[in-house]
Design a protein around this motif. Structure first.
Motif, PDB file in Angstrom:
ATOM      1  N   GLY A 260      25.539  42.694  34.225  1.00 40.47           N
ATOM      2  CA  GLY A 260      26.855  42.154  33.908  1.00 40.47           C
ATOM      3  C   GLY A 260      27.241  42.192  32.452  1.00 40.47           C
ATOM      4  O   GLY A 260      28.402  42.420  32.120  1.00 40.47           O
TER       5      GLY A 260
ATOM      6  N   ALA B 160      36.981  47.637  42.710  1.00 42.29           N
ATOM      7  CA  ALA B 160      36.150  46.505  43.116  1.00 42.29           C
ATOM      8  C   ALA B 160      34.665  46.777  42.861  1.00 42.29           C
ATOM      9  O   ALA B 160      33.953  45.939  42.322  1.00 42.29           O
ATOM     10  CB  ALA B 160      36.376  46.204  44.596  1.00 42.29           C
ATOM     11  N   ASP B 161      34.185  47.933  43.264  1.00 41.13           N
ATOM     12  CA  ASP B 161      32.771  48.272  43.130  1.00 41.13           C
ATOM     13  C   ASP B 161      32.600  49.236  41.962  1.00 41.13           C
ATOM     14  O   ASP B 161      32.693  50.446  42.118  1.00 41.13           O
ATOM     15  CB  ASP B 161      32.275  48.903  44.434  1.00 41.13           C
TER      16      ASP B 161
ATOM     17  N   ILE C  66      33.712  40.261  33.656  1.00 45.88           N
ATOM     18  CA  ILE C  66      32.440  40.509  34.349  1.00 45.88           C
ATOM     19  C   ILE C  66      31.285  39.746  33.688  1.00 45.88           C
ATOM     20  O   ILE C  66      30.306  39.405  34.353  1.00 45.88           O
ATOM     21  CB  ILE C  66      32.124  42.016  34.437  1.00 45.88           C
TER      22      ILE C  66
ATOM     23  N   GLU D 188      31.645  36.127  34.990  1.00 40.68           N
ATOM     24  CA  GLU D 188      31.281  36.049  36.413  1.00 40.68           C
ATOM     25  C   GLU D 188      29.829  36.454  36.669  1.00 40.68           C
ATOM     26  O   GLU D 188      29.348  36.331  37.796  1.00 40.68           O
ATOM     27  CB  GLU D 188      32.212  36.945  37.240  1.00 40.68           C
ATOM     28  N   GLU D 189      29.149  36.930  35.613  1.00 40.35           N
ATOM     29  CA  GLU D 189      27.759  37.396  35.719  1.00 40.35           C
ATOM     30  C   GLU D 189      27.595  38.354  36.893  1.00 40.35           C
ATOM     31  O   GLU D 189      26.651  38.280  37.681  1.00 40.35           O
ATOM     32  CB  GLU D 189      26.802  36.208  35.847  1.00 40.35           C
ATOM     33  N   ARG D 190      28.511  39.281  36.973  1.00 45.13           N
ATOM     34  CA  ARG D 190      28.494  40.224  38.098  1.00 45.13           C
ATOM     35  C   ARG D 190      27.291  41.153  38.020  1.00 45.13           C
ATOM     36  O   ARG D 190      26.961  41.692  36.976  1.00 45.13           O
ATOM     37  CB  ARG D 190      29.790  41.035  38.099  1.00 45.13           C
ATOM     38  N   GLN D 191      26.662  41.332  39.183  1.00 48.50           N
ATOM     39  CA  GLN D 191      25.502  42.202  39.279  1.00 48.50           C
ATOM     40  C   GLN D 191      25.903  43.657  39.561  1.00 48.50           C
ATOM     41  O   GLN D 191      25.086  44.561  39.419  1.00 48.50           O
ATOM     42  CB  GLN D 191      24.580  41.716  40.409  1.00 48.50           C
ATOM     43  N   ASP D 192      27.151  43.838  39.968  1.00 50.95           N
ATOM     44  CA  ASP D 192      27.592  45.167  40.417  1.00 50.95           C
ATOM     45  C   ASP D 192      28.433  45.902  39.372  1.00 50.95           C
ATOM     46  O   ASP D 192      28.984  46.960  39.653  1.00 50.95           O
ATOM     47  CB  ASP D 192      28.428  45.029  41.698  1.00 50.95           C
ATOM     48  N   ALA D 193      28.528  45.351  38.172  1.00 48.24           N
ATOM     49  CA  ALA D 193      29.410  45.974  37.177  1.00 48.24           C
ATOM     50  C   ALA D 193      28.817  45.838  35.781  1.00 48.24           C
ATOM     51  O   ALA D 193      28.316  44.772  35.404  1.00 48.24           O
ATOM     52  CB  ALA D 193      30.798  45.327  37.221  1.00 48.24           C
ATOM     53  N   LYS D 194      28.880  46.930  35.041  1.00 48.76           N
ATOM     54  CA  LYS D 194      28.401  46.912  33.659  1.00 48.76           C
ATOM     55  C   LYS D 194      29.115  48.016  32.890  1.00 48.76           C
ATOM     56  O   LYS D 194      29.200  49.152  33.361  1.00 48.76           O
ATOM     57  CB  LYS D 194      26.895  47.141  33.617  1.00 48.76           C
TER      58      LYS D 194
END
Length: 496
Positions: free
Chosen positions: A41, A92-93, A120, A123-129
């Motif tokens: 993230g 989204a992904d 991101i 939200e600490e998203r795991q699917d986006a960097k």
């Protein structure tokens, strides 16, 4: 059946394009970059000069992490990629996206990226960097668009590699080709911390010694580094000489002027981090304050680079940060090895060594400011350094004014141009100024401009030297143009 081992080829060992096969060296920043890239993230900004190893290090780490196949790499230099960058920000992904040459993006896209990286991270998203690769101060540039982003991203700054890292690269290449390079220390010094230039120089060393592939027995390479330096420079000159000349001449070539663009190129070439702060350069070279400040303040520098695709391919100018940066590591090597006095002469400048801090100091009464202002502007447009009081007001604040002005009129200006209007003898400061330059009348350093409306005989002393005449009843602009052009010729002759 005997197995034949294929020998390693020179072009695969000391590579002048693409990622290194046998000579990869972990830069000092490698560990910090690895941690940043594997943290979910959190956005990453990798900044530093071109050719220093940013892209190579990122690619190597992604391979180590086993995720390189799932990473999308885009470049702001490619039109299709820029369109894709804008499209994926709303997807989204996302996955991991690398945006190279980040500094080439427009402000609107940069703003979108900054906002997205903040989201991101929160939200600490795991699917986006998002991983950004850019030149010096890329992180600072990004944070300008989102001030609260600073604590939500990792900025990894790549700097010039230490000599031991360049030596490690060369040793790996030597071992791969089974050779020993006799000018290794020279290559290390000339590389100036850049992996890419080290590869280029080592490649040329091998070609000159006719080492084209791995040797069966350890082979000593004996060559002259000056020969190598010259060959590399000549080859690069075919690519870069003309655009260096166009940049050095600037938007309007002034052969008698202070050559501000040429000096910027020179200072950039000898800079440690391949970038040049305009404001810092002015502080370090006050004798060029007016000429350098003018081309930056009036947008001429930005117009020159943005208006020439070939120059823009090797130089980038951040107008907000007033930062000039080299884009191509080969260009910085070319600039470092220019013989500047000869280069300046060949492209038409009369000289680049100036006898005084100012070319001209103006002395006048306040009632004649319109003439002084017009003359100041015309001379600055010709890229001369002019002492004009309003240009220096902020520097004179809180200073002893007499102490500040005294050396300027005594010696710091090559010529003193005196506007001898009716009120000149009546003012306190013109009296003080004239006392400082009075003795310079006999040295050819004082140029009077006599006003026709001044009483006869008022400035008899000044008639001992050649001067100009101003008629208040005639067109001001025409006369200023004539004065400026005459002064240009005078300074030009002194430079020759």
């Amino acid at each position: 059946m005997e197995t034949i081992t294929k020998r390693k080829l020179l072009e695969d060992v000391f590579k002048t394009g693409g990622l290194p096969t046998y000579t990869f060296v972990k830069p000092v920043e490698y560990a910090s970059l690895l941690i940043a890239l594997r943290t979910p993230g959190r956005g990453v900004v990798v900044e530093g000069p071109s050719g220093i190893g940013k892209t190579t290090a990122v690619t190597q780490i992604l391979n180590e992490l086993g995720i390189s196949d799932s990473v999308m790499s885009l470049s702001a230099r490619k039109r299709d990629d820029v369109a894709q960058i804008k499209a994926i920000l709303s997807g989204a992904d996302l996955g991991t996206v690398i945006i190279d040459d980040f500094h080439k993006l427009d402000d609107a896209t940069t703003q979108e990226i900054a906002d997205f990286m903040k989201v991101i991270a929160d939200e600490e998203r795991q699917d986006a960097k998002i991983v950004i690769l850019g030149i010096n101060r890329a992180g600072e540039s990004l944070v300008r668009f989102a001030h609260d982003l600073n604590n939500r991203i990792e900025v990894v700054k790549f700097e010039a590699n230490p000599p031991e890292k360049i030596e490690e690269l060369l040793r790996l290449g030597e071992d791969a080709l089974n050779i020993t390079i006799n000018v290794k220390s020279d290559v290390i010094e000339a590389s100036n911390g850049g992996f890419y230039i080290a590869q280029v120089l080592a490649h040329e060393v091998c070609i000159n010694a006719e080492i084209f592939e791995e040797q069966a027995d350890r082979t000593e390479v004996n060559t002259s580094f000056e020969l190598i330096r010259g060959k590399v420079f000549e080859r690069l000159a075919r690519t870069f000489r003309q655009r260096a000349e166009r940049f050095a001449r600037g938007t309007r070539f002034r052969r008698e002027g202070r050559a501000p663009y040429l000096h910027l190129l020179h200072w950039l070439g000898i800079s440690d981090d391949w970038s040049l702060s305009i404001d810092k350069a002015i502080r370090e070279h006050p004798q060029h304050r007016g000429s350098i400040g003018q081309i930056a303040d009036k947008g001429y520098l930005n117009d020159l680079i943005s208006g020439d695709e070939e120059i823009a391919a090797v130089l980038h100018y951040d107008e907000r940060a007033r930062l000039l940066t080299v884009e191509d590591p080969q260009f910085i090597y070319f600039a470092r090895n220019i013989f500047w006095a000869k280069f300046a002469s060949e492209i038409g400048f009369l000289g680049i060594n100036f006898p005084s801090r100012y070319d001209i100091a103006l002395s006048f009464a306040g009632t004649d400011r319109a003439v002084a202002e017009g003359l100041n502007q015309s001379l600055q447009e010709m890229e001369f350094e002019v002492f004009y009081d309003r240009n220096e007001q902020h520097r004179i604040l809180a200073e002893d004014v007499e102490d500040y002005l005294r050396p300027i009129y005594q010696s710091d200006a090559q010529y003193v141009v005196v506007l001898l209007g009716p009120d000149f003898p009546k003012r306190i400061w013109t009296k003080f100024e004239s006392e400082q330059f009075r003795e310079r009348f006999g040295t050819g350093a004082v140029i009077p401009i006599w006003f026709k409306n001044a009483p006869p005989g008022m400035f008899d002393e000044s008639t001992r030297v050649g001067g100009l005449e101003y008629d208040p009843e005639s067109d001001l602009n025409d006369q200023i143009s004539h004065f400026a052009d005459t002064l240009r010729k005078k300074i030009g002759e002194s430079r020759e």
